[in-house]
Design a protein around this motif. Structure first.
Motif: not given
Length: 449
Positions: A347, A428, A362
Motif C-alpha cells: 500500500l 484498497t 486490501c
C-alpha cells in the motif's frame, strides 16, 4: 531519523501476532516469521488471501533504501523479484507484502532477508480475502489515458475478456508549443490542443488491445475543466477550454462503440458526466469497478472522477458489488513504489487510521515477469509517458546502473517506467454502496459546513 507511521483503516479477515526470530543463514541479516499462536492459519488456503505483515521498520542508512526479501529458506537466492524497498533515513510502522510468498508450514510461514534496515522482534500478519473477479464484468475508470495502465495493466490483462475501460478526461492541456509530443509539429496552441486531445483518445482506445481487451469494451469520454465542485454545485455549467473554445467531448468519442447520453448534447458538464457513467453502469452491469482513491490521490481530476462514480452509482439502477481503488499520485512523493523495476510493493504511504469509508480491505494482484515486461510496452505506447532524455540525467543513470549497480533497468525516461513496473498491483477495496454513500455524504457535510 524521521519517524512516520503508515496508518490505514484496514479491516483484515484474519490476523495473528507473529515473532520475527533471528536465524542462521548464509545471509548476514535473516529472520524467520513464526506464528505466535496457531490462530487457525493452517486451516486457511493461502492462495485465497492477500497477505501483509505490519511491522516497525528502522532504516540504518541516510541515503540507501532499506530492503526486505521474502525467501523460501535460509539459503535461498535474494533477487529483485522477491524484494520490497522502504525509505532511507526513516522509521515507523510499515507493511510488507507477503502475497504469493508464504509457505504451508503452520509454524514458520516465511523467511526474511533484510539490508540497510532493522526489524523488530514481532509483527502482525494480516490476511484479506480475495474477491472472485470472475463473478461479473469489470469496469475500470481512468481519469486520463495511462491511468488504467499505471495502476492495473496486469490486472486487466488477466481479466481482459470481461474488462471494460473508460477514460474520462480529454487530457488536452498543452503548457506551451515547445511541450508538444512532436516538436514544431503545430505552430499554434489551438492546433496543438486539438491534436493532443485526439492523440490521448487514440492512446486510451488502442493500448488495452495489447492485453486482449476488445475494442467494443473501450470508451473515451473527452471531458475537461471539471472539478469536484462542478459535480455538486455547478452541475449544469458547461466548461470551455481556455485556448480552444470550440473543443467538445466528441473529439475523444470517435472510436467508441458504446452509445452514451452525452453523445448528442456533446457538452462538458458535471451533470453530463454523471449521466454517462450511470449509463455505463446500467449497460455493462459490472460487479467490480476500479477508480482512483479520493482520499490519498490528490490530483483534482482523480478526486473528481471518484466522486463522479459515487454520484453515478446513486443515480443508476445498478450498484457494483465492490469498488477497487488505486493511487497514481502522492503528495510530495514521486518515487513510490520504491526500489528497482520488478520489485515487490504494498500500500502507498498514508498516515491516517480513519477513512470516509469506515474500514476497507486490501487486494494485491500478482504479475509474472512476462506481464511486467508487457506493461513496460504499454507505457511506451502512451505519448504522455515519453520524456525527452537529458544529458545530466543520462549520465547519472549510467553511473548508478554500471558503476554503483543499483539494480535499475531504466526502460524509459519517465519516472513511471521505474516506479510502476512492479510485481504487484495493490488496491484498497470497499462495498459499492458504501463507496457511493460515503463520498456523497462527506460532500454534503462539507457543503453544510
Amino acid at each position: 531519523m524521521k519517524k512516520t507511521d503508515y496508518q490505514y483503516a484496514l479491516q483484515p479477515d484474519w490476523q495473528s501476532e507473529v515473532i520475527l526470530e533471528n536465524t542462521q543463514s548464509k545471509h548476514q541479516h535473516c529472520v524467520t516469521i513464526n506464528l505466535a499462536d496457531g490462530a487457525g492459519f493452517s486451516e486457511l488456503n493461502i492462495e485465497d488471501f492477500t497477505w501483509l505483515l505490519a511491522f516497525s521498520y528502522q532504516s540504518t542508512h541516510k541515503k540507501t533504501q532499506g530492503s526486505i526479501a521474502i525467501v523460501e529458506s535460509n539459503d535461498s537466492v535474494v533477487s529483485v523479484f522477491n524484494t520490497q524497498y522502504f525509505e532511507s533515513g526513516e522509521e515507523g510502522t510499515r507493511y510488507l507484502n507477503l502475497s504469493g510468498m508464504l509457505n504451508n508450514n503452520a509454524k514458520s510461514v516465511a523467511t526474511l532477508v533484510f539490508k540497510h534496515c532493522r526489524l523488530p522482534n514481532y509483527g502482525k500478519l494480516l490476511a484479506f480475502k480475495k474477491p472472485d473477479f470472475s463473478d461479473g464484468p469489470i469496469l475500470i475508470l481512468a481519469p486520463h489515458a495511462d491511468d488504467a495502465e499505471l495502476a492495473a495493466y496486469g490486472f486487466y490483462r488477466d481479466f481482459a475478456k470481461s474488462t471494460w475501460i473508460t477514460t474520462i478526461n480529454a487530457g488536452q492541456n498543452v503548457q506551451k508549443l515547445e511541450k508538444q509530443y512532436i516538436p514544431s509539429l503545430d505552430d499554434n496552441m489551438r492546433a496543438a490542443v486539438a491534436r493532443k486531445a485526439a492523440i490521448r483518445a487514440w492512446n486510451s482506445m488502442t493500448t488495452p488491445l495489447l492485453a486482449g481487451v476488445p475494442l467494443e469494451q473501450l470508451s473515451s469520454l473527452g471531458y475537461f475543466g471539471l472539478t469536484k465542485n462542478a459535480l455538486y454545485n455547478a452541475t449544469k455549467e458547461v466548461q470551455k477550454d481556455p485556448i480552444l473554445a470550440e473543443l467538445t467531448p466528441q473529439v475523444s468519442r470517435q472510436w467508441n462503440r458504446i452509445f452514451l447520453p452525452n453523445d448528442l448534447p456533446n457538452k462538458s458538464s458535471g451533470e453530463a458526466l454523471v449521466m454517462d457513467l450511470a449509463s455505463l453502469l446500467e449497460q455493462i452491469k459490472p460487479t467490480t469497478v476500479l477508480v482512483t482513491e479520493p482520499e490519498i490521490d490528490p490530483h483534482p481530476e482523480h478526486v473528481m472522477s471518484a466522486h463522479a462514480l459515487a454520484l453515478a452509482i446513486h443515480e443508476s439502477t445498478h450498484t457494483p458489488e465492490r469498488v477497487l481503488m488505486y493511487v497514481n499520485h502522492l503528495r510530495h512523493i514521486k518515487t513510490f513504489p520504491y526500489g528497482p523495476e520488478h520489485a515487490k510493493t504494498a500500500l502507498p504511504p498514508w498516515f491516517d487510521e480513519t477513512s470516509v469509508f469506515g474500514t476497507f480491505s486490501c487486494y494485491s494482484h500478482q504479475l509474472d515477469i512476462a506481464a511486467q515486461k508487457e506493461k513496460v510496452v504499454s507505457f511506451d505506447t502512451m505519448h504522455d509517458l515519453r520524456s525527452k532524455p537529458r544529458v545530466g540525467k543520462m549520465l547519472k543513470r549510467w553511473w548508478n546502473k554500471k558503476v554503483l549497480k543499483n539494480g535499475y533497468q531504466y526502460y524509459g525516461e519517465h519516472v513511471y517506467f521505474q516506479t510502476h513496473i512492479k510485481s504487484n498491483e495493490v488496491f484498497t477495496l470497499v462495498d459499492g454502496s458504501v463507496f457511493s454513500d460515503a463520498l456523497i455524504g462527506k460532500a454534503s457535510l462539507d457543503k453544510a459546513i
